[in-house]
Enzyme design. Structure first.
Site: not given
Ligand code: AMP
Length: 113
Positions: A29-30, A99, A101
């Site tokens: 994750d960015i 998505h 996480h």
């Protein structure tokens, strides 16, 4: 639906990819919310879990199994981790491409905010 994740799948924008197979892709994750924060996404553009079809059940299972495998590979399986799927506005969904996480590397609070 075309999203930023579609571009990551097509390698049109960079991502720190940690796993890929025929059905899914996983990348960091960015904006990580924990020391380990990885997103596991299907290559098929399912918008959110609520819009998955009955036929998608094996793919949904594959995403969870893949997340657990990655947790082992990155060394957080023993200490523990959390899998999160945000769905819709109240769920905190920002990107309309399903998505999972994978969060770990620290103790996570419960209940979530
Ligand atoms: P959600 O709020 O569940 O839709 O989560 C979307 C996640 O995607 C957020 O945690 C973002 O930080 C992450 N994200 C958005 N753009 C990128 C990107 N280009 N590369 C990696 N992660 C991203």
């Amino acid at each position: 639906m075309e999203t930023i994740f579609s571009k990551i799948i097509r390698r049109e924008i960079p991502a720190d990819i940690v796993f890929e197979d025929d059905h899914c892709l996983a990348f960091r994750d960015i904006a990580p919310q924990a020391p380990t924060h990885i997103l596991v996404i299907p290559k098929k553009p399912i918008e959110r879990v609520a819009l998955a079809a009955t036929d998608d059940a094996p793919l949904l299972g594959h995403l969870l199994a893949t997340a657990a495998t990655i947790a082992k590979q990155v060394g957080i399986a023993e200490s523990g981790f959390r899998l999160v799927i945000n769905n819709g506005p109240n769920g905190g969904e920002a990107v309309p491409h399903l998505h999972v996480h994978l969060l770990g590397g620290r103790a996570l609070n419960w209940p979530p905010g």
